[in-house]
Design a protein around this motif. Structure first.
Motif, PDB file in Angstrom:
ATOM      1  N   GLU A   1       0.833  -1.203   0.000  1.00 40.81           N
ATOM      2  CA  GLU A   1       0.000   0.000   0.000  1.00 40.81           C
ATOM      3  C   GLU A   1       0.870   1.258   0.000  1.00 40.81           C
ATOM      4  N   GLN A   2       1.935   1.246   0.792  1.00 43.21           N
ATOM      5  CA  GLN A   2       2.826   2.399   0.860  1.00 43.21           C
ATOM      6  C   GLN A   2       3.514   2.644  -0.482  1.00 43.21           C
ATOM      7  N   LEU A   3       3.976   1.560  -1.104  1.00 44.92           N
ATOM      8  CA  LEU A   3       4.651   1.702  -2.391  1.00 44.92           C
ATOM      9  C   LEU A   3       3.691   2.133  -3.487  1.00 44.92           C
ATOM     10  N   ALA A   4       2.453   1.637  -3.429  1.00 44.97           N
ATOM     11  CA  ALA A   4       1.449   2.032  -4.413  1.00 44.97           C
ATOM     12  C   ALA A   4       1.133   3.525  -4.287  1.00 44.97           C
ATOM     13  N   LYS A   5       1.097   4.000  -3.059  1.00 40.23           N
ATOM     14  CA  LYS A   5       0.856   5.430  -2.829  1.00 40.23           C
ATOM     15  C   LYS A   5       1.995   6.247  -3.416  1.00 40.23           C
ATOM     16  N   MET A   6       3.246   5.775  -3.230  1.00 34.23           N
ATOM     17  CA  MET A   6       4.396   6.449  -3.829  1.00 34.23           C
ATOM     18  C   MET A   6       4.297   6.451  -5.344  1.00 34.23           C
TER      19      MET A   6
END
Length: 341
Positions: A54-59
């Motif tokens: 989720e964090q990487l997708a947000k980035m």
């Protein structure tokens, strides 16, 4: 007929597998996004693959990409990385491939934190800087003598024995571990500089030269004046003449100094009062840069004995007291915090 059906199922399976492999390879080779600067990914203790995804997708979205959390988590599972993510802060370049980013996290290539130990800083000031860092604060209760023992220094005091520089550290690292590295760097660089010192200097040991360097550090307003400031104090030691330098007096006053150096302060005897004591103070009074160490070991070839602040950061140097008094009259029309030297 049944055999043909089986062949079709196998063919569909193989085609699907090839498509998945192609999709996976394409996605892994693709960047998170095509714009933006390096960002920090923080993986908390116990965070799972879905949270990281989720964090990487947000980035990815923030950097103009379209990689989804589902894709990232799926690829993490398929490549066997999902159970290897290690907590910490990671520098993530969105233009890097997803594969390299997942590898970095799996390998635990945590971005080092940084702390700056300034030139001219006392141990009390260094402690304040360390306290703000995300470290194990195991040096906060130590005075300069205790710190010297903990760092296994060959001096009674650790004041000035920390090399001023920017240091990398890992979250939760002990303060004493960073200080130990800084002390080792100073020891190495000071001894190397000592071996190449000029002839005829009034120091018996590298430690005395470091003490002088700390004074030069505190007394120099303009970098180009270091060698001349060094010449003043070296010449005074040779005369002999008391150093009469305000920073040592202030250091001797310690925490009680209120920012206003008085005549009474200059007359109050302490081991660091170079107006009342002969020679160098017993220890350095602050950290010294390599520039100040080099100045202490290679002072200017000059007979100057005095200097006064011009008011612009630079100093006026004089060989005689009469010249010095004239310079004081010229440049010190109004009272200043730093007295003429």
């Amino acid at each position: 007929m049944n055999l043909l059906f089986k062949y079709k199922k196998v063919a569909i399976f193989l085609l699907s597998l090839l498509l998945i492999i192609f999709w996976g390879a394409t996605r892994l080779a693709s960047p998170l996004g095509d714009k933006g600067q390096t960002q920090t990914l923080t993986i908390a203790k116990g965070a799972g693959a879905s949270t990281v995804a989720e964090q990487l997708a947000k980035m990815s979205r923030a950097s103009g990409g379209s990689v989804t959390a589902f894709e990232i988590e799926t690829l993490s599972l398929l490549t066997g990385r999902s159970n290897d993510y290690k907590m910490g802060d990671y520098d993530i370049n969105p233009k890097a491939s997803l594969s390299s980013i997942l590898d970095k996290i799996a390998r635990g290539e945590i971005a080092p934190l940084k702390i700056r130990i300034a030139e001219g800083a006392t141990w009390a000031q260094i402690k304040s800087v360390l306290l703000k860092a995300d470290m194990q604060h195991d040096a906060q209760e130590l005075d300069v003598k205790q710190l010297a023992t903990v760092l296994k220094l060959d001096t009674a005091s650790a004041e000035g024995m920390i090399f001023p520089d920017t240091y990398q550290y890992r979250r939760g690292e002990a303060e004493t571990a960073v200080l130990s590295r800084a002390a080792q760097i100073l020891h190495s660089r000071l001894n190397a500089a000592w071996d190449k010192r000029a002839e005829g200097l009034p120091y018996k040991t590298p430690y005395e030269a470091l003490t002088m360097a700390s004074i030069i550090e505190k007394e120099t307003g303009a970098a180009e004046d270091r060698a001349m400031v060094a010449a003043v104090f070296v010449n005074r030691l040779k005369v002999p003449m008391r150093l009469q330098t305000d920073p040592t007096v202030i250091y001797g006053i310690g925490a009680d100094f209120n920012g206003n150096l008085t005549k009474a302060d200059l007359q109050t005897d302490t081991p660091f009062n170079t107006y009342t004591q002969d020679g160098l103070p017993p220890t350095p009074i602050a950290t010294a840069s390599m520039a100040s160490i080099e100045a202490a070991l290679h002072p200017a070839d000059s007979k100057v004995l005095y200097f006064v602040a011009r008011g612009d950061g630079s100093s006026e140097f004089s060989e005689t007291l009469s010249e010095h008094n004239a310079a004081v009259k010229k440049y010190q029309l109004n009272p200043v915090k730093k007295s003429a030297q």
